[in-house]
Write an enzyme that holds these catalytic residues in place. Structure first.
Site, PDB file in Angstrom:
ATOM      1  N   ASP A  49      -1.720  18.050 -12.059  1.00 16.15           N
ATOM      2  CA  ASP A  49      -1.006  18.463 -13.269  1.00 16.15           C
ATOM      3  C   ASP A  49      -1.820  19.929 -13.741  1.00 16.15           C
ATOM      4  O   ASP A  49      -3.074  20.073 -13.522  1.00 16.15           O
ATOM      5  CB  ASP A  49      -1.084  17.712 -14.307  1.00 16.15           C
ATOM      6  CG  ASP A  49      -0.193  16.635 -14.389  1.00 16.15           C
ATOM      7  OD1 ASP A  49       0.941  16.911 -14.112  1.00 16.15           O
ATOM      8  OD2 ASP A  49      -0.578  15.412 -14.414  1.00 16.15           O
TER       9      ASP A  49
ATOM     10  N   GLU B 281      11.066  10.150 -16.881  1.00 14.57           N
ATOM     11  CA  GLU B 281       9.839   9.839 -16.290  1.00 14.57           C
ATOM     12  C   GLU B 281       8.919   9.763 -17.617  1.00 14.57           C
ATOM     13  O   GLU B 281       8.748  10.670 -18.254  1.00 14.57           O
ATOM     14  CB  GLU B 281       9.567  10.909 -15.571  1.00 14.57           C
ATOM     15  CG  GLU B 281       9.756  10.825 -14.068  1.00 14.57           C
ATOM     16  CD  GLU B 281       8.911  12.184 -13.260  1.00 14.57           C
ATOM     17  OE1 GLU B 281       8.045  12.121 -13.320  1.00 14.57           O
ATOM     18  OE2 GLU B 281      10.002  12.977 -12.745  1.00 14.57           O
TER      19      GLU B 281
ATOM     20  N   TYR C 235      10.930  12.098  -4.280  1.00 18.72           N
ATOM     21  CA  TYR C 235      10.540  13.287  -5.323  1.00 18.72           C
ATOM     22  C   TYR C 235      10.040  14.348  -4.405  1.00 18.72           C
ATOM     23  O   TYR C 235       8.830  14.018  -3.626  1.00 18.72           O
ATOM     24  CB  TYR C 235       9.278  12.686  -6.125  1.00 18.72           C
ATOM     25  CG  TYR C 235       9.041  13.410  -7.301  1.00 18.72           C
ATOM     26  CD1 TYR C 235       8.818  14.953  -7.252  1.00 18.72           C
ATOM     27  CD2 TYR C 235       8.640  12.765  -8.519  1.00 18.72           C
ATOM     28  CE1 TYR C 235       8.588  15.654  -8.348  1.00 18.72           C
ATOM     29  CE2 TYR C 235       8.382  13.683  -9.602  1.00 18.72           C
ATOM     30  CZ  TYR C 235       8.225  15.074  -9.506  1.00 18.72           C
ATOM     31  OH  TYR C 235       7.759  15.572 -10.682  1.00 18.72           O
TER      32      TYR C 235
END
Ligand code: PLP
Lengths: 269, 392
Positions: free
Chosen positions: A70, A59, A183
């Site tokens: 994040d 990734e 995911y």
């Protein structure tokens, strides 16, 4: 091994998952790196080291100024990368260095840099760079259909995310749109190393997806990677721990290589 | 078609991590239910009347009018409890959080006015409150930081980026992602993913609903121009909404030109009219570079120091129904001082932008300006700059 030019990204991703299994891995090892961190030059070496030390897929993060999904480590790395001169173009050049080693690259990029180029131009740039797929962490199902058809036309996998908060019915809808893999986000929260992880989402996600399921967010240790495989994950994504090593170690390339070898060992049958 | 608007033309949407999507759906459902529930409205209306002090007055400012050469009316949101329009939204959303059973609140703040409003609503309703604020804003809006502490809120300093409003919003969203089951995010402006832009507008439209009735009563006519400053755009949309159907009324949003629109140091994405993009969950007018990285805004006023804006404003601009202009730090500072001297009213530096534009932009038969807040919070910052010999 078929070359990148004759297969599509979607096919290369499927092959990589199959190859990981046939090579005796319980789950594919899918390390994340921040493109351009700690510097554009070093991140090129890190990219190659990922491919050489046992990554099945990589990734590749494109740094963004406002990364909402994040935590502190990857956020700081993005800020540092941008300050060090990373651009979308320079980060995409790293994809080629990884893909040359027959390791498919999934680019992780927030919506706005994709929109700024335009979906069509962005997808074409990914194909040119040798990337196989794309993850856009702030593009939920409701906003994704246009980009998905553009990616489909280019043979790129637009990989959707599901979270622990995703209700079952919605999980099934998202699973049906997944390309490449699904995911599964292991934690309710942003990226970052966690001491405790609950991989329960993997089984729920797998029941609703016809593609492999990869577990990511929070996984930091070899034993956590192993537990993710035990829980049925087809792929294990490790981000912050590696990005931290790339930022802290005196020899970042050696440090990330050692970690990746450890994870690879833990995922062996 | 959802019960709450997700798109204003091409703008808006929900560009957020999947983790938040169920919470946005829950919030939308709760709002759809609450807005049709007389019990919700009677509780909110009673608080707006007895606690906030609504309706806020509409005041004809005689000496400002004289200086401008045309009549100027000020909608006095500065007289609200806590000193700005932000309380209208914060109270409504805090009541909504309680309905949803969420007892922890996160909020962001720039000028500190929204943080104080959220902290106030949380004290009143006995909710836990965490306010994210950039350290540069903590420095320049010190009195509000102290007020939030006294009100029982925890102020979390944010060190990222330019340490202002954009980073505070991002930090609040990250907190929400991690604590979404227990927490409601009281966003401070008509920005963010749907349903926020419409929710905040509906809670702020009381400004314009009152002002329209008041101006008809006082002046016997509608304004020629309705003017408000635009950071995220909540006081402006709150004022504009009542006048959107009155085609003869001009709607003017005043952004921060900072050190000048010909420099990168401004906060005027609508006026600049560059490529739109996604910031904080909405597709809207933003400031960005050619690679899609969000640029840092700059304004003397912390509340306008933001590189994005509400999606409904981007749509009103494109449709031509509203227009957007920008005023520099220096012009705003001058209007700040002038309003104090001429009217005995110290406006927030944000609101001073709207006043500056009205004074300097030619004749109008009647200007109605939203005086969105009072300037107590800005005294130290403004006085330092107004002192002869200091930079500006
Ligand atoms: C007094 C005042 N006016 C205006 C603003 C700008 O916000 P908005 O554009 O959402 O009204 C702020 C924000 O902090 C404020 O405190």
């Amino acid at each position: 091994m078929a070359s990148a030019s004759t297969t599509t990204g979607v096919e290369r991703i499927a092959e990589a998952f199959a190859r990981a299994r046939s090579d005796g891995r319980r789950a594919a090892l899918m390390p994340y790196m921040m493109g351009g961190f700690p510097s554009v030059e070093l991140s090129r070496e890190i990219a190659v080291a990922y491919a050489h030390s046992g990554a099945d897929l990589v990734e590749l993060g494109i740094p963004f100024s406002d990364p909402l999904a994040d935590g502190p480590v990857i956020h700081a790395a993005a800020t540092a990368a941008l300050r060090a001169g990373a651009t979308v173009e320079r980060v995409l050049e790293l994809a080629g260095a990884i893909a040359e080693n027959d390791v498919p690259v999934i680019v992780m990029c927030y919506s706005n840099p994709v929109l700024a180029r335009g979906y069509e131009r962005f997808a074409a740039a990914l194909v040119r760079a040798g990337a196989s797929g794309l993850i856009v962490p702030d593009l939920p199902m409701e906003e994704a259909s246009e980009l998905r058809s553009v990616c489909d036309r280019h043979g790129l996998a637009l990989v959707p995310l599901v979270a622990p908060t995703t209700p079952l019915e919605r999980l099934a809808q998202i699973g049906a749109t997944a390309r490449g893999f699904l995911y599964a986000v292991a934690v309710t929260g942003t990226t970052g190393e966690r001491a405790e992880l609950d991989p329960a989402l993997v089984a729920r996600a797998a029941a609703h997806a016809s593609v492999p399921v990869a577990l990511g967010f929070g996984i930091a240790t070899a034993s956590q990677a192993s537990a993710a495989a035990d829980a049925g994950a087809d792929g294990v994504i490790i981000g912050s721990r590696l990005v931290r090593a790339a930022g802290e170690a005196d020899d970042p390339v050696a440090a990330v290589s050692e970690l990746i070898s450890e994870y690879a060992g833990a995922l062996r049958d | 078609m959802s019960a709450v608007r997700h798109r204003f033309g091409r703008y808006g949407g929900q560009y957020v991590p999947e983790t938040l999507m169920p919470a946005l759906a829950e919030l939308e459902a709760a709002w759809v239910q609450a807005r049709d529930d007389p019990a919700f409205h009677s509780e909110l209306d009673a608080l707006l009347a007895d606690y906030v002090g609504r309706p806020s007055p509409l005041y004809r400012a005689p000496r400002l009018s004289e200086a401008a050469g045309h009549p100027i009316y000020l909608k006095r949101e500065d007289l609200n409890h806590t000193g700005a329009h932000k309380i209208n939204n914060a109270l409504g959303q805090a009541l909504l959080a309680r309905r949803m059973g969420k007892r922890r609140i996160v909020a962001e703040t720039g000028a500190g006015q929204h943080g104080v409003a959220a902290a106030t609503a949380c004290a009143l309703l006995d909710l836990e409150c965490v306010v994210y604020m950039g350290t540069e804003d903590i420095r320049r809006q010190k009195p509000n930081v102290e007020r939030m502490g006294l009100l029982g809120a925890r102020v979390e300093p944010v060190e990222a980026g330019a340490r202002t409003l954009k980073e505070a919003v991002s930090a609040a969203i990250r907190d929400w992602v991690a604590n979404v089951q227990s927490t409601h995010y009281i966003i401070g402006s008509c920005v963010g993913p749907a349903p926020y832009p419409e929710l905040v507008r509906d809670l702020q439209r009381v400004i314009g609903d009152e002002a329209r009735a008041q101006v008809l009563e006082h002046a016997g006519r509608l304004p020629e121009r309705v003017i408000a400053c635009v950071g995220g755009g909540s006081n402006a949309i709150g004022l504009f909404t009542a006048f959107v159907e009155d085609e003869a009324v001009q709607l003017v949003g005043v952004e921060a030109a900072g050190e000048g629109l010909d420099t990168p140091r401004h906060g005027a994405p609508l006026t600049e009219a560059g490529l739109p993009g996604v910031l904080h969950g909405a597709f809207t007018a933003i400031m960005q570079d050619e690679d899609g990285q969000i640029l840092e805004a700059h304004s003397i006023s912390a509340g306008l120091d933001y590189p994005g804006t509400g999606p409904e404003h981007a749509w009103l601009r494109d449709s031509g129904r509203a227009r957007y202009v920008a005023v520099t730090d220096e012009q705003a500072l001058k209007a700040f001082e002038r309003t104090a001297r001429l009217e005995g009213i110290i406006p927030a530096l944000e609101s001073a932008h709207a006043i500056a534009w009205a004074i300097d932009s030619g004749f109008s038969e009647l200007d109605l300006i939203c005086l969105s807040g009072r300037g107590d919070k800005d005294l130290a910052e403004a006085l330092a700059l107004l002192t002869p010999g200091s930079a500006i």
